[in-house]
Design a protein around this motif. Structure first.
Motif, PDB file in Angstrom:
ATOM      1  N   THR A 122       0.811  -1.220   0.000  1.00 16.85           N
ATOM      2  CA  THR A 122       0.000   0.000   0.000  1.00 16.85           C
ATOM      3  C   THR A 122       0.843   1.268   0.000  1.00 16.85           C
ATOM      4  O   THR A 122       0.299   2.370  -0.077  1.00 16.85           O
ATOM      5  CB  THR A 122      -0.938   0.049   1.224  1.00 16.85           C
ATOM      6  N   GLN A 123       2.167   1.123   0.128  1.00 16.42           N
ATOM      7  CA  GLN A 123       2.982   2.339   0.133  1.00 16.42           C
ATOM      8  C   GLN A 123       3.078   2.894  -1.273  1.00 16.42           C
ATOM      9  O   GLN A 123       3.018   2.149  -2.263  1.00 16.42           O
ATOM     10  CB  GLN A 123       4.363   2.058   0.719  1.00 16.42           C
ATOM     11  N   ALA A 124       3.204   4.242  -1.360  1.00 13.40           N
ATOM     12  CA  ALA A 124       3.148   4.901  -2.669  1.00 13.40           C
ATOM     13  C   ALA A 124       4.289   4.441  -3.573  1.00 13.40           C
ATOM     14  O   ALA A 124       4.081   4.162  -4.748  1.00 13.40           O
ATOM     15  CB  ALA A 124       3.204   6.415  -2.472  1.00 13.40           C
ATOM     16  N   VAL A 125       5.487   4.368  -3.011  1.00 14.24           N
ATOM     17  CA  VAL A 125       6.657   4.026  -3.820  1.00 14.24           C
ATOM     18  C   VAL A 125       6.922   2.530  -3.685  1.00 14.24           C
ATOM     19  O   VAL A 125       7.103   2.037  -2.580  1.00 14.24           O
ATOM     20  CB  VAL A 125       7.897   4.815  -3.323  1.00 14.24           C
ATOM     21  N   PRO A 126       6.910   1.799  -4.791  1.00 15.50           N
ATOM     22  CA  PRO A 126       7.126   0.348  -4.677  1.00 15.50           C
ATOM     23  C   PRO A 126       8.468   0.028  -4.041  1.00 15.50           C
ATOM     24  O   PRO A 126       9.455   0.727  -4.254  1.00 15.50           O
ATOM     25  CB  PRO A 126       7.104  -0.132  -6.136  1.00 15.50           C
ATOM     26  N   ILE A 127       8.477  -1.015  -3.233  1.00 17.50           N
ATOM     27  CA  ILE A 127       9.719  -1.473  -2.617  1.00 17.50           C
ATOM     28  C   ILE A 127      10.587  -2.104  -3.691  1.00 17.50           C
ATOM     29  O   ILE A 127      10.112  -2.854  -4.537  1.00 17.50           O
ATOM     30  CB  ILE A 127       9.376  -2.465  -1.482  1.00 17.50           C
ATOM     31  N   ASP A 128      11.895  -1.775  -3.658  1.00 19.72           N
ATOM     32  CA  ASP A 128      12.759  -2.321  -4.710  1.00 19.72           C
ATOM     33  C   ASP A 128      13.802  -3.283  -4.167  1.00 19.72           C
ATOM     34  O   ASP A 128      14.642  -3.780  -4.913  1.00 19.72           O
ATOM     35  CB  ASP A 128      13.448  -1.181  -5.467  1.00 19.72           C
TER      36      ASP A 128
END
Ligand SMILES: [Zn+2]
Length: 501
Positions: A140-146
């Motif tokens: 749900t976080q705006a910036v995808p986890i990389d």
């Protein structure tokens, strides 16, 4: 931004107020990050607050319940069906991860899948334990986890980089969490423990907006989960000592008594609470949940898990990594942490009895030698070398930081008696940890966990090679005190206390 709207009509939130008041006593308040959660509702019968929370935090869009395929009960009723009924006025739909009987792993592929399934939601409500909670945060976080490192990049003394300013992004999907067991402290911080290239990593994520801890839900969880919660909290008797040590050798910037005090003050009560957990006693479950909440908040404000995640957590992570690589089921995180805490308590005892601080100045191994060791250790389960590469990336960082911190170590030689006394004040004896686990009915040995002795010994001997978090295992190793004979002696000491293999 909907997520900052105050939910003043909800139950008074004493936990957050009390935690903020305690953190105001920090000697380094500038290092602490603000708590990005807005409401924590804990009580005997508080599930009914959920619609109000959705109204307070949801944005336009569908309300989605994120869960796994396991069945959950509250007072003998189907919990998920009751939650969906509560949220029927919002047209809630359900996203289920995994299938019945199949374990859901918090890996990047699962997060990506969840992210697609939740896209466009106006509010996500997770119903589940720590793994579901963490997948929900990351999805749900705006910036995808990389998959790039967070706290594990901090051995040089810097605090983690990235979007870690302590508040949720306006673009995060509003996220409410229903805690279904008191098994881990994932519910009140803004990090997600994910599997990256075969290695367990703690990555920066987002805070839940609100947490609902209905003690009827928690009491309805399988006993083994709440018993695992007792194991998770035994780490308060080992983890902070690792962080203090790391701070004293110049490899951790942030040991803070106000942060550690959130979960360590009066933690000895865990022993009496443990026997109540075995009986599903309401007051005991309430204490355990509250303490777990505070430990999560401590990690969130610290911006890293270091205050409570020392060698005992690294050992548990290695057990998971071995299990996943070999296709075996993983054990309960907290149960593994408790068993490992007995061994780590035995290691501290063994080391402090005999440690000559002059050995802080022992020559560190050459990088080439350390790298070959990591290749050999992690090649055991991953011949591709991917996991060894991932572990060396961070361990190599720690080794270089250790070499660079020579002046801090020289100073520590003189200060050792005082530092040793502070470390001892944070620890518990292995037999006490065993007694606490037993009181809860939790496992005390690796064989209780179903871990084979060869893998368990491998995890104990090599857990410090996982990441750049410095602790007692590193000290023992770098001071020439972690040979095969040392590992065996410490395991025997743990066994004499009722733990070990
Ligand atoms: Zn943990």
């Amino acid at each position: 931004m909907a997520a900052t709207r105050p939910a003043t009509h909800l139950a008074e939130d004493r936990t957050l107020d009390d935690v903020r008041a305690r953190l105001a006593r920090s000697t380094h308040p500038e290092r602490l990050r603000p708590i990005g959660m807005h409401a924590i509702v804990q009580g005997g019968d508080v599930l009914g607050h959920l619609p109000d929370l959705v109204r307070a935090y949801a944005r336009p869009g569908s309300v989605v319940v994120l869960t796994d395929a396991s069945s959950m009960e509250r007072h003998g009723r189907d919990l998920k069906a009751d939650i969906v009924a509560l949220l029927a006025p919002f047209g809630a739909r359900v996203v289920t991860l995994g299938t019945p009987g199949a374990e859901v792993h918090a890996d990047l592929a699962t997060v990506a899948h969840a992210r697609r399934a939740l896209a466009g939601a106006g509010c996500v409500v997770s119903v589940g334990s720590g793994t579901i909670c963490d997948i929900g945060k990351a999805a749900t976080q705006a910036v995808p986890i990389d998959g790039s490192p967070a706290e594990d990049g901090a051995a040089d003394g810097s605090l983690p980089a990235g979007s870690m300013d302590g508040t949720s992004s306006a673009m995060d999907i509003p996220y409410l969490v229903i805690q279904t067991a008191c098994s881990v402290n994932a519910f009140t911080d803004d990090m997600a423990v994910l599997l990256v290239r075969g290695a367990k990593r703690t990555l920066p994520s987002r805070w839940p907006d609100a947490l609902v801890i209905d003690l009827g839900v928690v009491a309805g969880a399988p006993d083994v989960l709440n018993q695992a919660g007792v194991g998770e909290l035994t780490s308060v008797f080992t983890g902070p000592a690792d962080q203090l040590l790391a701070s004293e050798v110049g490899l951790d910037p942030g040991y803070d008594e106000a942060v550690v005090g959130l979960f360590r003050d009066d933690a000895e009560r865990l022993r009496e609470v443990a026997s109540g957990i075995a009986r599903r006693d309401g007051a005991s479950l309430a204490w355990l949940c509250d303490r777990m909440t505070r430990s999560g908040l401590a990690l969130g404000v610290a911006g890293r898990t270091a205050p409570i995640s020392g060698a005992e957590h690294a050992i548990s992570h290695l057990l998971d990594m071995a299990a996943i690589r070999t296709g075996s089921p993983t054990g309960y995180h907290g149960a593994q942490v408790g068993v490992a805490a007995v061994v780590v308590a035995a290691l501290w005892q063994d080391l402090l009895e005999r440690f000559d601080p002059v050995r802080l100045l022992d020559q560190a191994p050459e990088e080439r030698v350390a790298r070959a060791r990591i290749d050999q250790v992690f090649g055991r389960f991953d011949p591709s070398g991917e996991t060894a590469e991932e572990c060396w990336r961070l361990y190599g960082h720690k080794l270089r930081a250790w070499v660079a911190a020579g002046p801090a170590r020289e100073r520590l030689i003189d200060a050792w008696p005082a530092v040793r006394a502070r470390i001892e004040s944070l620890l518990a004896e292995p037999a006490w940890v065993v007694g606490t686990l037993r009181a809860a009915g939790a496992p005390t040995t690796f064989s209780d966990l179903g871990a084979d002795p060869v893998t368990a010994r491998w995890a104990v001997a090599n857990a410090h090679l996982l990441r750049d978090r410095f602790g007692v295992l590193d000290l023992a190793d770098l001071a020439g005190r972690w040979t095969d004979a040392d590992v065996d002696r410490v395991l025997a000491r743990a066994a004499a206390a009722g733990g070990g293999l």
